[in-house]
Design an enzyme around this catalytic site. Structure first.
Site, PDB file in Angstrom:
ATOM      1  N   TYR A  39     -38.154 -10.102 -20.092  1.00 51.68           N
ATOM      2  CA  TYR A  39     -36.889 -10.637 -20.605  1.00 51.68           C
ATOM      3  C   TYR A  39     -36.979 -12.098 -21.043  1.00 51.68           C
ATOM      4  O   TYR A  39     -35.971 -12.816 -21.009  1.00 51.68           O
ATOM      5  CB  TYR A  39     -35.754 -10.435 -19.585  1.00 51.68           C
ATOM      6  CG  TYR A  39     -35.597  -8.976 -19.210  1.00 51.68           C
ATOM      7  CD1 TYR A  39     -35.135  -8.058 -20.152  1.00 51.68           C
ATOM      8  CD2 TYR A  39     -35.939  -8.506 -17.951  1.00 51.68           C
ATOM      9  CE1 TYR A  39     -35.011  -6.712 -19.844  1.00 51.68           C
ATOM     10  CE2 TYR A  39     -35.825  -7.163 -17.632  1.00 51.68           C
ATOM     11  CZ  TYR A  39     -35.363  -6.269 -18.587  1.00 51.68           C
ATOM     12  OH  TYR A  39     -35.250  -4.941 -18.279  1.00 51.68           O
ATOM     13  N   TYR A  60     -27.971 -16.288 -17.254  1.00 54.63           N
ATOM     14  CA  TYR A  60     -27.650 -15.777 -15.912  1.00 54.63           C
ATOM     15  C   TYR A  60     -27.770 -16.817 -14.816  1.00 54.63           C
ATOM     16  O   TYR A  60     -27.697 -16.469 -13.645  1.00 54.63           O
ATOM     17  CB  TYR A  60     -28.615 -14.641 -15.518  1.00 54.63           C
ATOM     18  CG  TYR A  60     -28.886 -13.595 -16.551  1.00 54.63           C
ATOM     19  CD1 TYR A  60     -27.856 -12.759 -17.004  1.00 54.63           C
ATOM     20  CD2 TYR A  60     -30.167 -13.405 -17.057  1.00 54.63           C
ATOM     21  CE1 TYR A  60     -28.108 -11.779 -17.936  1.00 54.63           C
ATOM     22  CE2 TYR A  60     -30.425 -12.417 -17.994  1.00 54.63           C
ATOM     23  CZ  TYR A  60     -29.399 -11.618 -18.435  1.00 54.63           C
ATOM     24  OH  TYR A  60     -29.652 -10.646 -19.354  1.00 54.63           O
ATOM     25  N   CYS A 109     -30.358 -28.220 -28.366  1.00 49.60           N
ATOM     26  CA  CYS A 109     -29.141 -29.018 -28.354  1.00 49.60           C
ATOM     27  C   CYS A 109     -28.056 -28.374 -27.500  1.00 49.60           C
ATOM     28  O   CYS A 109     -26.972 -28.028 -28.011  1.00 49.60           O
ATOM     29  CB  CYS A 109     -28.650 -29.219 -29.784  1.00 49.60           C
ATOM     30  SG  CYS A 109     -29.895 -30.002 -30.802  1.00 49.60           S
ATOM     31  N   GLU A 110     -28.346 -28.143 -26.234  1.00 50.92           N
ATOM     32  CA  GLU A 110     -27.399 -27.582 -25.279  1.00 50.92           C
ATOM     33  C   GLU A 110     -27.730 -28.209 -23.933  1.00 50.92           C
ATOM     34  O   GLU A 110     -28.900 -28.221 -23.549  1.00 50.92           O
ATOM     35  CB  GLU A 110     -27.621 -26.063 -25.104  1.00 50.92           C
ATOM     36  CG  GLU A 110     -27.336 -25.207 -26.293  1.00 50.92           C
ATOM     37  CD  GLU A 110     -25.865 -24.900 -26.478  1.00 50.92           C
ATOM     38  OE1 GLU A 110     -25.132 -24.921 -25.463  1.00 50.92           O
ATOM     39  OE2 GLU A 110     -25.464 -24.651 -27.611  1.00 50.92           O
ATOM     40  N   ARG A 157     -32.971 -16.815 -19.923  1.00 51.60           N
ATOM     41  CA  ARG A 157     -32.399 -16.320 -18.671  1.00 51.60           C
ATOM     42  C   ARG A 157     -31.685 -17.394 -17.837  1.00 51.60           C
ATOM     43  O   ARG A 157     -30.616 -17.114 -17.287  1.00 51.60           O
ATOM     44  CB  ARG A 157     -33.451 -15.580 -17.849  1.00 51.60           C
ATOM     45  CG  ARG A 157     -33.948 -14.307 -18.558  1.00 51.60           C
ATOM     46  CD  ARG A 157     -34.828 -13.439 -17.670  1.00 51.60           C
ATOM     47  NE  ARG A 157     -34.089 -12.918 -16.546  1.00 51.60           N
ATOM     48  CZ  ARG A 157     -34.187 -13.349 -15.302  1.00 51.60           C
ATOM     49  NH1 ARG A 157     -35.024 -14.318 -14.994  1.00 51.60           N
ATOM     50  NH2 ARG A 157     -33.452 -12.812 -14.355  1.00 51.60           N
ATOM     51  N   GLY A 176     -34.536  -1.371 -12.300  1.00 50.17           N
ATOM     52  CA  GLY A 176     -33.831  -2.453 -11.619  1.00 50.17           C
ATOM     53  C   GLY A 176     -34.565  -3.053 -10.438  1.00 50.17           C
ATOM     54  O   GLY A 176     -34.007  -3.891  -9.730  1.00 50.17           O
ATOM     55  N   GLU A 236     -37.296   4.127 -14.097  1.00 48.22           N
ATOM     56  CA  GLU A 236     -37.487   3.330 -15.313  1.00 48.22           C
ATOM     57  C   GLU A 236     -37.719   1.848 -15.005  1.00 48.22           C
ATOM     58  O   GLU A 236     -36.901   1.005 -15.381  1.00 48.22           O
ATOM     59  CB  GLU A 236     -36.255   3.473 -16.202  1.00 48.22           C
ATOM     60  CG  GLU A 236     -35.931   4.902 -16.553  1.00 48.22           C
ATOM     61  CD  GLU A 236     -34.632   5.057 -17.323  1.00 48.22           C
ATOM     62  OE1 GLU A 236     -34.560   5.976 -18.145  1.00 48.22           O
ATOM     63  OE2 GLU A 236     -33.694   4.259 -17.095  1.00 48.22           O
ATOM     64  N   PRO A 237     -38.809   1.519 -14.349  1.00 45.63           N
ATOM     65  CA  PRO A 237     -39.057   0.098 -14.074  1.00 45.63           C
ATOM     66  C   PRO A 237     -39.434  -0.679 -15.338  1.00 45.63           C
ATOM     67  O   PRO A 237     -40.223  -0.195 -16.149  1.00 45.63           O
ATOM     68  CB  PRO A 237     -40.240   0.130 -13.094  1.00 45.63           C
ATOM     69  CG  PRO A 237     -40.952   1.404 -13.413  1.00 45.63           C
ATOM     70  CD  PRO A 237     -39.896   2.383 -13.857  1.00 45.63           C
ATOM     71  N   GLY A 238     -38.878  -1.847 -15.499  1.00 41.54           N
ATOM     72  CA  GLY A 238     -39.242  -2.721 -16.620  1.00 41.54           C
ATOM     73  C   GLY A 238     -39.827  -4.011 -16.079  1.00 41.54           C
ATOM     74  O   GLY A 238     -41.037  -4.230 -16.065  1.00 41.54           O
TER      75      GLY A 238
HETATM   76  C1  LIG Z   1     -32.799  -2.402 -18.518  1.00 35.56           C
HETATM   77  C2  LIG Z   1     -32.925  -0.995 -18.096  1.00 35.56           C
HETATM   78  C3  LIG Z   1     -33.989  -0.609 -17.282  1.00 35.56           C
HETATM   79  C4  LIG Z   1     -35.000  -1.582 -16.730  1.00 35.56           C
HETATM   80  O1  LIG Z   1     -34.445  -2.517 -15.873  1.00 35.56           O
HETATM   81  P1  LIG Z   1     -35.425  -3.472 -15.030  1.00 35.56           P
HETATM   82  O2  LIG Z   1     -34.490  -4.334 -14.261  1.00 35.56           O
HETATM   83  O3  LIG Z   1     -36.243  -4.231 -16.008  1.00 35.56           O
HETATM   84  O4  LIG Z   1     -36.256  -2.575 -14.184  1.00 35.56           O
HETATM   85  C5  LIG Z   1     -34.106   0.719 -16.962  1.00 35.56           C
HETATM   86  N1  LIG Z   1     -33.222   1.637 -17.440  1.00 35.56           N
HETATM   87  C6  LIG Z   1     -32.193   1.309 -18.235  1.00 35.56           C
HETATM   88  C7  LIG Z   1     -31.272   2.343 -18.717  1.00 35.56           C
HETATM   89  C8  LIG Z   1     -31.999  -0.016 -18.576  1.00 35.56           C
HETATM   90  O5  LIG Z   1     -30.969  -0.357 -19.346  1.00 35.56           O
END
Ligand SMILES: *Cc1c(COP(=O)(O)O)cnc(C)c1O
Length: 468
Positions: free
Chosen positions: A418, A361, A388-389, A357, A271, A313-315
């Site tokens: 994303y 959002y 078409c939106e 996105r 997150g 868990e960084p994404g």
């Molecule tokens: C989506 C998610 C993440 C990654 O979130 P980011 O905002 O991309 O860092 C990590 N853990 C879980 C369980 C998630 O669902």
């Protein structure tokens, strides 16, 4: 024009130079060549567009690797300062392809997946199954069975039903599956604020109040090994406050669970926020990591328990800032509003199919002309797609040089997370390719779709005259 008209969001100021690339938003190393063309990873945007077409997802490999290394180092250092170690999982749903899995695993990250498809990509990349975490609130029996079969390191359990399903799958194979329990800490965080409640009205995980009962059940099942609690409080979070509150709540339960058996890991999820526009000012990951792990350690000390292994868990943090989307401008249309004001709509050749996105959002982005610079005064524009939106917005409000015109290349930064993963074929628009750039060279890492790809799935398409 006042900066507070409804045309212009409060955050947006007219820039002195609408060609400038804000270092906080563009990938490291993005620059203008002497002729004014944007270059990413040492490759010019015009070359990229000529070779690969538009729209185009561009991922800077050097930046992804550097960000993965930096996150790894930040969490390692924070953990070491409190006598423990850290696991850093790349949350694959942000952007998954075999190449990206190789980059992040090369740099020492483990991988999180959330479906059988994501698992297949991670495995196809050669990721070590023992370093894969498997998430999701409704994993199918087939997905669970596959995960157990390949030996994923942890399955994150999300419901009572799933406890029994995973136990049965592991028992059927005669293995002991390591599991985590996803709990809702009651803390939900977004950007600067967090909301803390006793009960969360959402689909993921178990309420924290049920954790002891759930873990007790898991501990009675010989095919499961309980590894620890897991929690993910939200996305695009800037401060530490939400993480600290959540960590405090989790450690309290972690301590109670430790009284009746070893609990090795505490996973606090992802997150971590990034900058999408110049007004975003994300907290450096070193500061977040140090603050969160210190809070976990302090809570553990207060309860007289050892500091567990901490997992994150960084994404978005890893891939978001490494991506840029290139578009070509198709039309420029001044739209006269009721009160003598005009908004210029700049239409590009993609939109909500390659970046959902803003529509999903209300996400904010920024943009620059990529194929040239201009000395013409900047004008307020809205960059929109071709779908078409009316909600098909790419950049809600931005200042671009006033001579922006059909044929210009437009670049939108911070699209590495994303965008590709949420892409669609809305209006039967083929998905763009993904090109990796590094040190002046470019290569396709995900092939773009063709019209033939799209037609190939339509069971009613008949062979045309002359073909078989
Ligand atoms: C989506 C998610 C993440 C990654 O979130 P980011 O905002 O991309 O860092 C990590 N853990 C879980 C369980 C998630 O669902």
């Amino acid at each position: 024009m006042s900066a507070h008209t409804p045309l212009v969001p409060d955050r947006l100021e007219q820039p002195e130079d609408a060609n400038a690339l804000d270092a906080g938003v563009w990938p490291d190393g993005a620059m203008r060549t002497p002729s004014g063309v944007l270059a990413i990873g040492g490759v010019s945007a015009t070359d990229l567009a000529t070779r690969f077409g538009t729209p185009l997802y561009v991922m800077d490999e050097t930046v992804v690797r550097a960000r993965a290394r930096r996150a790894r180092a930040a969490f390692d250092a924070a953990a070491a300062a409190h006598g423990t170690t850290a696991h850093v999982y790349y949350a694959g749903k942000a952007f998954l392809s075999t190449e990206v899995v190789r980059w992040v695993t090369d740099e020492g990250l483990a991988v999180d997946v959330a479906s059988g498809g994501e698992l297949a990509v991670a495995l196809a990349a050669g990721a070590d199954p023992r370093r894969i975490g498997f998430h999701g609130n409704n994993k199918s029996v087939a997905e669970i069975s596959r995960a157990v079969e390949v030996g994923v390191g942890s399955i994150i359990l999300d419901s009572d039903i799933e406890i029994e399903r995973v136990a049965a799958a592991a028992a059927a194979r005669g293995v002991i599956q390591s599991v985590r329990v996803r709990v809702n800490s009651g803390v939900h965080a977004e950007t600067h604020d967090f909301l803390a409640t006793a009960h969360e009205d959402q689909k993921f995980g178990f309420p924290l109040s049920r954790a002891e009962e759930v873990v007790a059940r898991i501990r009675t099942l010989p095919s499961l090994e309980f590894g620890g609690l897991h929690c993910h409080i939200g996305s695009q979070i800037f401060g530490t406050a939400g993480f600290l509150e959540s960590a405090a709540r989790l450690v309290e339960v972690h301590a109670r669970l430790s009284a009746s058996g070893e609990v090795r890991v505490l996973n606090l999820g992802g997150g971590f926020g990034i900058a999408y526009t110049s007004t975003d000012d994300p907290t450096p990951i070193e500061e977040l990591a140090a603050g969160i792990v210190a809070a976990v350690a302090a809570e553990c000390a207060a309860r007289g328990i050892p500091v567990p292994v901490v997992a994150f868990e960084p994404g978005r943090l890893i891939v978001g800032p490494a991506g840029v989307t290139l578009y070509e401008v198709g039309t420029v249309k001044p739209v006269h509003l009721d009160d003598d004001r005009t908004r210029v709509y700049v239409s590009v050749d993609g939109g909500m199919s390659d970046n959902a996105r803003p529509a999903l959002y209300g996400a904010q982005y920024s943009a620059r002309i990529a194929s040239r610079t201009s000395t013409v005064d900047s004008a307020l524009v809205r960059v929109v797609g071709k779908h078409c939106e009316s909600g098909d917005i790419v950049v809600d409000a931005e200042y671009l040089p006033g001579d922006v015109a059909p044929g210009d290349l437009l670049a939108v930064p911070a699209t590495g997370a994303y965008c590709f993963s949420l892409s669609s074929n809305y209006n039967y628009v083929p998905r763009p390719p993904v090109v990796a750039v590094a040190d002046g060279s470019a290569r396709v890492i995900v092939r773009g779709e063709t019209i033939d790809d799209l037609l190939s799935r339509d069971a009613g398409v008949r062979p045309t005259e002359g073909s078989e």
